[in-house]
Write an enzyme that holds these catalytic residues in place. Sequence first.
Site, PDB file in Angstrom:
ATOM      1  CG  HIS A 173      -1.940  -1.106   1.353  1.00  0.00           C
ATOM      2  ND1 HIS A 173      -2.042  -1.866   2.406  1.00  0.00           N
ATOM      3  CD2 HIS A 173      -2.939  -1.448   0.452  1.00  0.00           C
ATOM      4  CE1 HIS A 173      -2.919  -2.620   2.185  1.00  0.00           C
ATOM      5  NE2 HIS A 173      -3.410  -2.423   1.048  1.00  0.00           N
ATOM      6  CE  LYS A 227     -12.779  -7.277   4.111  1.00  0.00           C
ATOM      7  NZ  LYS A 227     -12.475  -7.431   3.064  1.00  0.00           N
ATOM      8  NE  ARG A 259      -2.649  -7.230  -4.516  1.00  0.00           N
ATOM      9  CZ  ARG A 259      -3.405  -7.119  -3.488  1.00  0.00           C
ATOM     10  NH1 ARG A 259      -3.044  -7.869  -2.252  1.00  0.00           N
ATOM     11  NH2 ARG A 259      -4.689  -7.198  -3.615  1.00  0.00           N
ATOM     12  CB  SER A 303      -4.250  -6.604   4.627  1.00  0.00           C
ATOM     13  OG  SER A 303      -4.071  -5.273   4.315  1.00  0.00           O
TER      14      SER A 303
HETATM   15  P1  ADP Z   1      -9.805  -3.941  -0.773  1.00  0.00           P
HETATM   16  O1  ADP Z   1     -10.269  -4.588   0.491  1.00  0.00           O
HETATM   17  O2  ADP Z   1     -10.607  -2.780  -1.411  1.00  0.00           O
HETATM   18  O3  ADP Z   1      -8.915  -4.828  -1.796  1.00  0.00           O
HETATM   19  P2  ADP Z   1      -7.242  -3.511   0.322  1.00  0.00           P
HETATM   20  O4  ADP Z   1      -6.624  -2.771   1.536  1.00  0.00           O
HETATM   21  O5  ADP Z   1      -6.896  -4.968   0.466  1.00  0.00           O
HETATM   22  O6  ADP Z   1      -8.618  -3.088   0.089  1.00  0.00           O
HETATM   23  O7  ADP Z   1      -6.321  -2.950  -0.925  1.00  0.00           O
HETATM   24  C1  ADP Z   1      -6.559  -1.491  -1.461  1.00  0.00           C
HETATM   25  C2  ADP Z   1      -6.041  -1.441  -2.660  1.00  0.00           C
HETATM   26  O8  ADP Z   1      -4.486  -1.537  -2.670  1.00  0.00           O
HETATM   27  C3  ADP Z   1      -6.571  -2.467  -3.888  1.00  0.00           C
HETATM   28  O9  ADP Z   1      -6.629  -1.766  -4.943  1.00  0.00           O
HETATM   29  C4  ADP Z   1      -5.322  -3.344  -3.765  1.00  0.00           C
HETATM   30  O10 ADP Z   1      -5.425  -4.222  -5.278  1.00  0.00           O
HETATM   31  C5  ADP Z   1      -4.021  -2.601  -3.478  1.00  0.00           C
HETATM   32  N1  ADP Z   1      -3.014  -3.395  -3.085  1.00  0.00           N
HETATM   33  C6  ADP Z   1      -2.965  -3.846  -2.093  1.00  0.00           C
HETATM   34  N2  ADP Z   1      -1.937  -4.537  -1.659  1.00  0.00           N
HETATM   35  C7  ADP Z   1      -1.128  -4.055  -2.768  1.00  0.00           C
HETATM   36  C8  ADP Z   1       0.245  -4.525  -3.358  1.00  0.00           C
HETATM   37  N3  ADP Z   1       1.102  -5.461  -2.722  1.00  0.00           N
HETATM   38  N4  ADP Z   1       0.778  -3.935  -4.383  1.00  0.00           N
HETATM   39  C9  ADP Z   1      -0.288  -3.152  -4.979  1.00  0.00           C
HETATM   40  N5  ADP Z   1      -1.320  -2.809  -4.767  1.00  0.00           N
HETATM   41  C10 ADP Z   1      -1.839  -3.282  -3.704  1.00  0.00           C
END
Ligand code: ADP
Length: 163
Positions: free
Chosen positions: A18, A42, A91, A129
């Site tokens: 992030h 959630k 990703r 996460s």
């Molecule tokens: P959500 O539950 O909306 O997917 P996340 O917190 O998991 O929320 O992710 C928020 C955004 O960050 C999403 O667009 C996700 O694809 C992106 N993201 C999460 N981890 C990575 C990573 N390692 N590299 C690039 N983008 C990421």
Amino acid sequence: MQRICVYPGSFDPVTNGHVDIISRAAMIFPEVVVAILINPAKAGKFTVEKRMELIRRACAHLPNVRVEHFDGLLVDYMHKTGASVVVRGLRAVSDFENEFQMAQVNHQMAPDVETLFMMTSPECAYLSSSVVREIARFGGDISAFVPACILEDVQAALKEKQD
Ligand code: ADP
């Protein structure tokens, strides 16, 4: 010229993946709003307040980044904030389908809102996460996955009592 972009997500907790996207967005846009979606269905492992605090600490070196939270529709939040660009990270191909659908639906509801995708940096491609939560739960080393300034907090909150 678009001034403000919004990076929405769960951030439960924020990871190096992030922060990589946030830092890169902060080089392109004068203002970046990291927006935590409050999802009643959630609950998440961290409270929204804790997630905000962790992101603020992880992004303290980025003066044009602020952290907020919202509930309801992203497009409504975008209009309220005066922002018209959503930033999302990609990703693997597995992210694509869901992201494609969300971007299309949001475009249908609000054609003035643009979704911009940024490719993950290769070193963060496997990072999520949920991976962090799962490893920390069993006492594994997550120091390569989250910023050093939040490491102890995240580890302590996630480690399951083994006795
Ligand atoms: P959500 O539950 O909306 O997917 P996340 O917190 O998991 O929320 O992710 C928020 C955004 O960050 C999403 O667009 C996700 O694809 C992106 N993201 C999460 N981890 C990575 C990573 N390692 N590299 C690039 N983008 C990421």
